[in-house]
Scaffold this motif. Structure first.
Motif, PDB file in Angstrom:
ATOM      1  N   SER A 151       3.515   4.573 -10.524  1.00  0.00           N
ATOM      2  CA  SER A 151       4.312   5.301 -11.515  1.00  0.00           C
ATOM      3  C   SER A 151       3.462   6.273 -12.314  1.00  0.00           C
ATOM      4  O   SER A 151       3.978   7.249 -12.841  1.00  0.00           O
ATOM      5  N   GLY A 152       2.160   6.007 -12.388  1.00  0.00           N
ATOM      6  CA  GLY A 152       1.265   6.886 -13.142  1.00  0.00           C
ATOM      7  C   GLY A 152       0.942   8.159 -12.389  1.00  0.00           C
ATOM      8  O   GLY A 152       1.467   9.230 -12.685  1.00  0.00           O
ATOM      9  N   ASP A 153       0.078   8.046 -11.402  1.00  0.00           N
ATOM     10  CA  ASP A 153      -0.340   9.250 -10.681  1.00  0.00           C
ATOM     11  C   ASP A 153       0.190   9.320  -9.260  1.00  0.00           C
ATOM     12  O   ASP A 153      -0.048  10.287  -8.561  1.00  0.00           O
ATOM     13  N   GLY A 154       0.905   8.283  -8.818  1.00  0.00           N
ATOM     14  CA  GLY A 154       1.498   8.309  -7.489  1.00  0.00           C
ATOM     15  C   GLY A 154       0.486   8.225  -6.366  1.00  0.00           C
ATOM     16  O   GLY A 154       0.788   8.608  -5.248  1.00  0.00           O
ATOM     17  N   ASN A 155      -0.698   7.726  -6.650  1.00  0.00           N
ATOM     18  CA  ASN A 155      -1.739   7.662  -5.625  1.00  0.00           C
ATOM     19  C   ASN A 155      -1.494   6.460  -4.715  1.00  0.00           C
ATOM     20  O   ASN A 155      -1.918   5.346  -4.999  1.00  0.00           O
ATOM     21  N   SER A 156      -0.824   6.719  -3.606  1.00  0.00           N
ATOM     22  CA  SER A 156      -0.483   5.660  -2.668  1.00  0.00           C
ATOM     23  C   SER A 156      -1.709   5.050  -2.008  1.00  0.00           C
ATOM     24  O   SER A 156      -1.695   3.879  -1.632  1.00  0.00           O
ATOM     25  N   VAL A 157      -2.784   5.817  -1.869  1.00  0.00           N
ATOM     26  CA  VAL A 157      -4.010   5.283  -1.288  1.00  0.00           C
ATOM     27  C   VAL A 157      -4.523   4.137  -2.164  1.00  0.00           C
ATOM     28  O   VAL A 157      -4.883   3.065  -1.661  1.00  0.00           O
ATOM     29  N   GLN A 158      -4.521   4.333  -3.480  1.00  0.00           N
ATOM     30  CA  GLN A 158      -4.940   3.273  -4.395  1.00  0.00           C
ATOM     31  C   GLN A 158      -3.966   2.099  -4.370  1.00  0.00           C
ATOM     32  O   GLN A 158      -4.370   0.939  -4.478  1.00  0.00           O
ATOM     33  N   ALA A 159      -2.688   2.402  -4.206  1.00  0.00           N
ATOM     34  CA  ALA A 159      -1.690   1.332  -4.111  1.00  0.00           C
ATOM     35  C   ALA A 159      -1.955   0.474  -2.871  1.00  0.00           C
ATOM     36  O   ALA A 159      -1.846  -0.751  -2.932  1.00  0.00           O
ATOM     37  N   ILE A 160      -2.328   1.098  -1.776  1.00  0.00           N
ATOM     38  CA  ILE A 160      -2.632   0.343  -0.555  1.00  0.00           C
ATOM     39  C   ILE A 160      -3.872  -0.514  -0.768  1.00  0.00           C
ATOM     40  O   ILE A 160      -3.923  -1.662  -0.315  1.00  0.00           O
ATOM     41  N   HIS A 161      -4.871   0.018  -1.464  1.00  0.00           N
ATOM     42  CA  HIS A 161      -6.047  -0.802  -1.780  1.00  0.00           C
ATOM     43  C   HIS A 161      -5.624  -2.022  -2.603  1.00  0.00           C
ATOM     44  O   HIS A 161      -6.135  -3.129  -2.408  1.00  0.00           O
ATOM     45  N   ARG A 212       3.527  15.591   3.908  1.00  0.00           N
ATOM     46  CA  ARG A 212       3.074  14.261   4.334  1.00  0.00           C
ATOM     47  C   ARG A 212       3.005  13.321   3.131  1.00  0.00           C
ATOM     48  O   ARG A 212       3.413  12.168   3.198  1.00  0.00           O
ATOM     49  N   ARG A 213       2.490  13.837   2.023  1.00  0.00           N
ATOM     50  CA  ARG A 213       2.329  13.038   0.814  1.00  0.00           C
ATOM     51  C   ARG A 213       3.679  12.524   0.322  1.00  0.00           C
ATOM     52  O   ARG A 213       3.818  11.358  -0.028  1.00  0.00           O
ATOM     53  N   ASP A 214       4.698  13.382   0.314  1.00  0.00           N
ATOM     54  CA  ASP A 214       6.017  12.983  -0.170  1.00  0.00           C
ATOM     55  C   ASP A 214       6.619  11.872   0.685  1.00  0.00           C
ATOM     56  O   ASP A 214       7.154  10.890   0.157  1.00  0.00           O
ATOM     57  N   VAL A 215       6.516  12.015   2.003  1.00  0.00           N
ATOM     58  CA  VAL A 215       7.059  10.998   2.911  1.00  0.00           C
ATOM     59  C   VAL A 215       6.294   9.690   2.752  1.00  0.00           C
ATOM     60  O   VAL A 215       6.885   8.614   2.636  1.00  0.00           O
ATOM     61  N   CYS A 216       4.989   9.791   2.730  1.00  0.00           N
ATOM     62  CA  CYS A 216       4.127   8.616   2.612  1.00  0.00           C
ATOM     63  C   CYS A 216       4.402   7.885   1.305  1.00  0.00           C
ATOM     64  O   CYS A 216       4.633   6.669   1.292  1.00  0.00           O
ATOM     65  N   GLN A 217       4.403   8.614   0.211  1.00  0.00           N
ATOM     66  CA  GLN A 217       4.613   7.986  -1.092  1.00  0.00           C
ATOM     67  C   GLN A 217       5.991   7.347  -1.188  1.00  0.00           C
ATOM     68  O   GLN A 217       6.124   6.242  -1.705  1.00  0.00           O
ATOM     69  N   GLY A 218       7.002   8.027  -0.688  1.00  0.00           N
ATOM     70  CA  GLY A 218       8.353   7.468  -0.728  1.00  0.00           C
ATOM     71  C   GLY A 218       8.453   6.179   0.069  1.00  0.00           C
ATOM     72  O   GLY A 218       9.045   5.189  -0.390  1.00  0.00           O
ATOM     73  N   SER A 219       7.869   6.181   1.234  1.00  0.00           N
ATOM     74  CA  SER A 219       7.902   4.983   2.080  1.00  0.00           C
ATOM     75  C   SER A 219       7.133   3.836   1.435  1.00  0.00           C
ATOM     76  O   SER A 219       7.595   2.689   1.424  1.00  0.00           O
ATOM     77  N   ILE A 220       5.964   4.139   0.900  1.00  0.00           N
ATOM     78  CA  ILE A 220       5.158   3.096   0.271  1.00  0.00           C
ATOM     79  C   ILE A 220       5.870   2.538  -0.958  1.00  0.00           C
ATOM     80  O   ILE A 220       5.916   1.321  -1.160  1.00  0.00           O
ATOM     81  N   GLU A 221       6.458   3.401  -1.763  1.00  0.00           N
ATOM     82  CA  GLU A 221       7.172   2.929  -2.947  1.00  0.00           C
ATOM     83  C   GLU A 221       8.317   2.001  -2.560  1.00  0.00           C
ATOM     84  O   GLU A 221       8.512   0.950  -3.186  1.00  0.00           O
ATOM     85  N   GLN A 222       9.077   2.367  -1.520  1.00  0.00           N
ATOM     86  CA  GLN A 222      10.188   1.522  -1.078  1.00  0.00           C
ATOM     87  C   GLN A 222       9.697   0.169  -0.581  1.00  0.00           C
ATOM     88  O   GLN A 222      10.256  -0.874  -0.923  1.00  0.00           O
TER      89      GLN A 222
END
Length: 145
Positions: free
Chosen positions: A107-117, A46-56
């Motif tokens: 790019s640092g820790d890949g924390n998409s939750v923080q990116a969404i915040h 789930r993390r890989d899919v989520c992070q990839g989608s968020i990064e794109q």
């Protein structure tokens, strides 16, 4: 208002709608938001899919925002007082700094939750920007020559 200025105002509104849509899409990717603080709490698949989608989507959002800001800067030339242009461009820089912070997190820790915040903060800044600066820009464009 001239046809060119009307088209410019319409394009600005379309860009705003597109940027807001990208933000909603980014916010909607993580269905565990509020339940987890870190992507490491999710299963790796789930993390890989989520992070990839968020990064794109964040990449698309950054590109759309930069193009929009450049377009607005062009529209301001010759139509907007220097004081407004300066303040408007400084507001663009604040948004760019917020976006840079989000990309650093990813790019640092890949924390998409923080990116969404971070995207939540960008949304608030953009909405204020639309009201404080872009509405005035539209008014300047609509003013008789």
């Amino acid at each position: 208002m001239s046809q060119i200025h009307e088209e410019a105002a319409q394009r600005m509104r379309r860009d705003h709608d597109a940027m807001l849509d990208l933000i909603r899409r980014i916010q909607g990717i993580c269905n565990r938001r509020g339940a987890v603080d870190d992507c490491k709490q999710c299963h790796s698949d789930r993390r890989d899919v989520c992070q990839g989608s968020i990064e794109q989507l964040i990449h698309a959002f950054v590109e759309a925002t930069l193009k929009h800001n450049a377009m607005e800067s062009l529209y301001m030339e010759g139509y907007v007082p220097a004081v407004h242009r300066l303040a408007h461009n400084q507001a663009h820089m604040r948004i760019a700094e917020q976006l840079k912070s989000i990309r650093v997190v990813l790019s640092g820790d890949g924390n998409s939750v923080q990116a969404i915040h971070g995207i939540d903060e960008v949304l608030a800044t953009l909405q204020l920007h639309f009201t404080e600066f872009d509405q005035q820009l539209e008014n300047y464009l609509r003013a008789p020559a």
